[in-house]
Design an enzyme around this catalytic site. Structure first.
Site, PDB file in Angstrom:
ATOM      1  N   ASP A   1       0.834  -1.210   0.000  1.00 38.87           N
ATOM      2  CA  ASP A   1       0.000   0.000   0.000  1.00 38.87           C
ATOM      3  C   ASP A   1       0.872   1.266   0.000  1.00 38.87           C
ATOM      4  OD1 ASP A   1      -2.236   1.597   0.055  1.00 38.87           O
ATOM      5  OD2 ASP A   1      -2.698   1.264   2.165  1.00 38.87           O
TER       6      ASP A   1
ATOM      7  N   HIS B   1      -2.722   0.923  11.927  1.00 38.67           N
ATOM      8  CA  HIS B   1      -2.376  -0.478  11.644  1.00 38.67           C
ATOM      9  C   HIS B   1      -0.887  -0.640  11.363  1.00 38.67           C
ATOM     10  CE1 HIS B   1      -4.108   1.549   8.007  1.00 38.67           C
ATOM     11  NE2 HIS B   1      -2.890   1.329   7.567  1.00 38.67           N
TER      12      HIS B   1
ATOM     13  N   ASP C   1      -2.401   9.070  10.030  1.00 41.72           N
ATOM     14  CA  ASP C   1      -3.051   8.357   8.922  1.00 41.72           C
ATOM     15  C   ASP C   1      -4.275   7.579   9.410  1.00 41.72           C
ATOM     16  OD1 ASP C   1      -2.944   7.142   6.179  1.00 41.72           O
ATOM     17  OD2 ASP C   1      -2.682   5.321   7.365  1.00 41.72           O
TER      18      ASP C   1
ATOM     19  N   GLU D   1      -5.813  12.970   9.055  1.00 43.28           N
ATOM     20  CA  GLU D   1      -6.154  12.431   7.729  1.00 43.28           C
ATOM     21  C   GLU D   1      -7.524  11.763   7.863  1.00 43.28           C
ATOM     22  OE1 GLU D   1      -6.585   9.714   4.424  1.00 43.28           O
ATOM     23  OE2 GLU D   1      -5.857   8.837   6.278  1.00 43.28           O
TER      24      GLU D   1
ATOM     25  N   HIS E   1      -2.463  11.668  -3.238  1.00 42.69           N
ATOM     26  CA  HIS E   1      -2.035  10.377  -3.790  1.00 42.69           C
ATOM     27  C   HIS E   1      -3.185   9.380  -3.817  1.00 42.69           C
ATOM     28  CE1 HIS E   1      -2.167   9.726   0.452  1.00 42.69           C
ATOM     29  NE2 HIS E   1      -1.979   8.429   0.292  1.00 42.69           N
ATOM     30  N   ASP E   2      -4.270   9.683  -3.066  1.00 49.54           N
ATOM     31  CA  ASP E   2      -5.409   8.767  -2.992  1.00 49.54           C
ATOM     32  C   ASP E   2      -6.421   9.097  -4.083  1.00 49.54           C
ATOM     33  OD1 ASP E   2      -4.606   7.069  -0.960  1.00 49.54           O
ATOM     34  OD2 ASP E   2      -5.255   8.452   0.604  1.00 49.54           O
TER      35      ASP E   2
ATOM     36  N   ARG F   1      -5.058   3.798  -7.819  1.00 47.84           N
ATOM     37  CA  ARG F   1      -4.528   5.065  -7.314  1.00 47.84           C
ATOM     38  C   ARG F   1      -3.120   5.320  -7.837  1.00 47.84           C
ATOM     39  NH1 ARG F   1      -5.242   4.305  -1.013  1.00 47.84           N
ATOM     40  NH2 ARG F   1      -4.421   2.296  -1.634  1.00 47.84           N
TER      41      ARG F   1
HETATM   42  C1  GLC Z   1      -4.703   6.577   4.216  1.00 44.09           C
HETATM   43  C2  GLC Z   1      -3.699   6.772   3.096  1.00 44.09           C
HETATM   44  C3  GLC Z   1      -3.947   5.716   2.058  1.00 44.09           C
HETATM   45  C4  GLC Z   1      -3.804   4.341   2.687  1.00 44.09           C
HETATM   46  C5  GLC Z   1      -4.684   4.218   3.926  1.00 44.09           C
HETATM   47  C6  GLC Z   1      -4.333   3.013   4.724  1.00 44.09           C
HETATM   48  O1  GLC Z   1      -6.000   6.771   3.808  1.00 44.09           O
HETATM   49  O2  GLC Z   1      -3.825   8.058   2.562  1.00 44.09           O
HETATM   50  O3  GLC Z   1      -3.073   5.854   0.971  1.00 44.09           O
HETATM   51  O4  GLC Z   1      -4.185   3.368   1.756  1.00 44.09           O
HETATM   52  O5  GLC Z   1      -4.532   5.317   4.784  1.00 44.09           O
HETATM   53  O6  GLC Z   1      -3.127   3.206   5.406  1.00 44.09           O
END
Ligand code: GLC
Length: 645
Positions: free
Chosen positions: A138, A181, A281, A323, A392-393, A517
């Site tokens: 990821d 996580h 995050d 975030e 980036h998402d 993405r």
């Molecule tokens: C946040 C990040 C994303 C990632 C997710 C899980 O949303 O911006 O890119 O996949 O967290 O860590």
């Protein structure tokens, strides 16, 4: 009055910090200032009856963590407190990037600081650079460690030298703290897999489906296409583990107080590397509770505040970004509510504005944009937004259905129109996006694509159609003008400043091909950048216009964020009009989302007390601006920053 305010008072009470300062005494004062809140938050999550000893462990940990903070950062913390909120300044302009996609590695990035300086960027968000699983990870959001740098990017020493260099140039660094996580290769997860009960309790692990099934009844799916469900069975451990994101990202169990202590230690270690803003995050997911959707829960807010209050005692110069890409009414809560107002995160993504800008581009109308942002509650005074066009998402259509209904539209149909418009389902649309996590059952989906491709540049260049190219450039520049003027930290995505198109190479990479993405995470094109000064290419037009806007922003104090943005309502459905105002300066920002010209009548400018005179000028062109036929004309996809005299 929030805690930050109190710390500023303490820091300035003895004059400007000097060399002979006793940092420990400031730490003691900060601890005394925050201790009651820390205690209340802690016991609200971990009831006193069973957790008095755990609380004592936390109180013993704080001075230890402070002790290991490098002295130059301790000094910077105090300076920051006495200087005021740097993050609200008009001087801050940010860029987000993947280190390897930008210029190979950390040292490569350090070599390019001159590029940022030339453009006017002084705040960097670098994507995860710590160790991660070799296969799918990821983009580094599956962490094997919170502070060990993956060798592909360099070493911890390189990172320390980068942060030192940034400090010397008065530039700021934001890095992620993947707080929700770890990867399934993290040392705790490995021990859990080996059967260690202590570490199994660091995650949500269950021997059978009873509790997972009960959770599933009310938990939505984040990646329904590629990672359906919220649990994964681990053969070796013979247990189900909660994995809200991908199957290899194990959710941390914060109901276990040991997890909080360990993660606080990791957070401080990250801050000690010289990080100025920690991006929390996926923080909406931090607390899980049966019978709920396990997002945005009050306990998650208490936990974030607890992190914040502890970090403030140890390193008060470091701030947090939320975030939380969630509904507008939820986003605002991450600044802290009621008695905790201003005591959670200092910065949050303005995801509402972002999504609504895409709505306005596709519809050429600003009704939904105007309606929805008007109802966003005011944020606390010491906080600010990250304003961005895209990151980036994916781009989620995260505005409220009710706002769409209020306009007399069908929410479902409107959302599917937007997906069709951006994801190549409509012949006439110039956008070249891709669908992300489309759910045919509900019709829900999100959009991926680089800004330039979504705004038509890719189509224009392919068709060699100068009209489409021109329109795309206008849209790209106008959207940037909005994030640069709205109030908050503008965050550009690396490559958008030169109109970089989609990158389709991910489709050939097995570890990435399921995740569209990656199409919007292109490599920085240094060959194009080398030609910017030489020719009038679309790329150089975009670059130079954005550079000009940045430099105007930085010269214009009213662009600092002091909750001084007033959204104006005018009858024309294609215009976005807002004002930035202070006691010394007023600027009217006017943007036309339509491909036809429109006008604003004189009487209305008079009504908002913004009559134009001979000295009125458009800051962008530095030319005077006047009325024609008693109205202010605004061309197709044109925008003004009008300074009032
Ligand atoms: C946040 C990040 C994303 C990632 C997710 C899980 O949303 O911006 O890119 O996949 O967290 O860590």
């Amino acid at each position: 009055m929030n805690q930050n305010y109190l710390h500023k008072m303490i820091a300035t009470s003895k004059g400007k910090p000097s060399e002979a300062i006793n940092y420990d005494s400031f730490f003691d004062l900060r601890l005394a200032t925050n201790i009651t809140l820390i205690k209340n938050l802690y016991f609200s999550l971990y009831p006193k009856k069973n957790h008095t000893n755990d609380f004592e462990k936390l109180i013993a940990l704080l001075p230890k963590l402070f002790k290991s903070r490098p002295i130059d950062l301790k000094k910077q913390d105090l300076n920051r407190l006495s200087e005021g909120n740097w993050y609200q300044s008009e001087h801050i302009v940010g860029m987000q990037l993947y280190v390897d996609h930008f210029n190979k590695d950390i040292n490569g990035l350090a070599d390019k600081l001159g590029y940022f300086e030339d453009l006017g960027v002084n705040f960097l968000h670098i994507m995860p650079i710590t160790t991660r699983p070799k296969a799918e990870n990821d983009g580094g959001y599956a962490v094997n460690s919170y502070t060990d740098v993956d060798k592909k990017y360099g070493t911890k020493k390189d990172l320390l030298s980068l942060t030192k260099k940034l400090r010397s140039k008065n530039m700021f660094l934001m890095i992620d703290f993947v707080v929700n996580h770890t990867s399934d290769e993290f040392s705790w997860a490995k021990k859990a897999i080996e059967g260690d009960k202590k570490y199994q309790d660091y995650y949500y692990t269950y021997p059978n489906r009873d509790i997972p099934d009960a959770f599933e009844r009310s938990m939505p799916e984040v990646f329904p296409e590629t990672a359906p469900g919220n649990f994964t069975y681990n053969e070796k451990m013979q247990k189900w583990v909660m994995t809200v994101f991908n199957s290899y990202q194990w959710d941390l169990n914060y109901s276990n107080p040991e997890v909080f202590l360990e993660m606080l230690t990791n957070l401080v270690k990250l801050a000690d590397l010289g990080v100025d803003v920690v991006r929390f995050d996926a923080l909406a997911f931090l607390w899980k509770k049966l019978g709920t959707n396990s997002q945005n829960l009050p306990e998650a807010h208490a936990l974030i505040s607890l992190f914040r209050m502890c970090l403030q005692v140890i390193s008060p110069g470091v701030i947090l970004l939320a975030e939380a890409i969630v509904a507008p009414s939820e986003i605002i809560k991450y600044f802290g509510e009621n008695e905790m107002e201003g005591n959670e995160c200092e910065v949050a993504y303005n995801a509402t504005l972002m999504a609504l800008l895409w709505d306005a581009i596709a519809t050429t109308k600003t009704a939904l944009l105007n309606k929805s942002i008007r109802f966003l509650p005011e944020k606390p005074k010491d906080s600010t937004w990250i304003n961005y066009i895209r990151c980036h998402d994916d781009i989620g259509l995260g505005f409220e259905d009710q706002d769409i209904y209020n306009l007399g539209l069908d929410a479902q149909k409107h959302r599917s129109f937007l997906l069709d418009y951006y994801c190549q389902k409509l012949d006439w649309s110039p956008a070249k996006g891709q669908l992300f996590m489309y759910n045919p059952k509900t019709g829900d989906g999100r959009i991926t694509g680089s800004a330039a491709s979504l705004l038509g540049l890719e189509t224009g260049l392919e068709k060699k159609d100068s009209g489409i190219i021109k329109t795309a450039l206008q849209k790209i520049i106008m959207l940037h003008s909005i994030i640069l003027s709205y109030g908050g930290i503008p965050l550009l995505y690396a490559g958008d400043e030169i109109g970089t198109l989609n990158d389709y190479s991910y489709q050939k990479d097995t570890s990435k091909k399921e995740d569209s993405r990656w199409v919007n995470r292109p490599k920085q094109n240094w060959k194009v950048i080398d030609t910017l000064v030489k020719k009038e290419s679309p790329q150089s037009i975009i670059f130079n216009e954005i550079k000009n806007l940045i430099s105007i922003r930085k010269r214009t104090p009213v662009f600092a964020d002091h909750n001084n943005t007033i959204l104006h309502q005018y009858t024309n459905p294609h215009l976005l009009i807002f004002e930035r105002t202070s006691k010394d300066q007023r600027i009217l920002v006017v943007c036309n989302f339509d491909t036809n010209s429109h006008f604003i009548e004189k009487y209305w400018l008079h009504e908002i007390n913004f009559t134009l005179n001979k000295k009125s000028k458009n800051l962008i062109t530095n030319q005077s601006i006047s009325l024609i036929n008693n109205s202010l004309q605004i061309g197709a996809l044109e925008f003004y920053w009008i300074l009032k005299n």
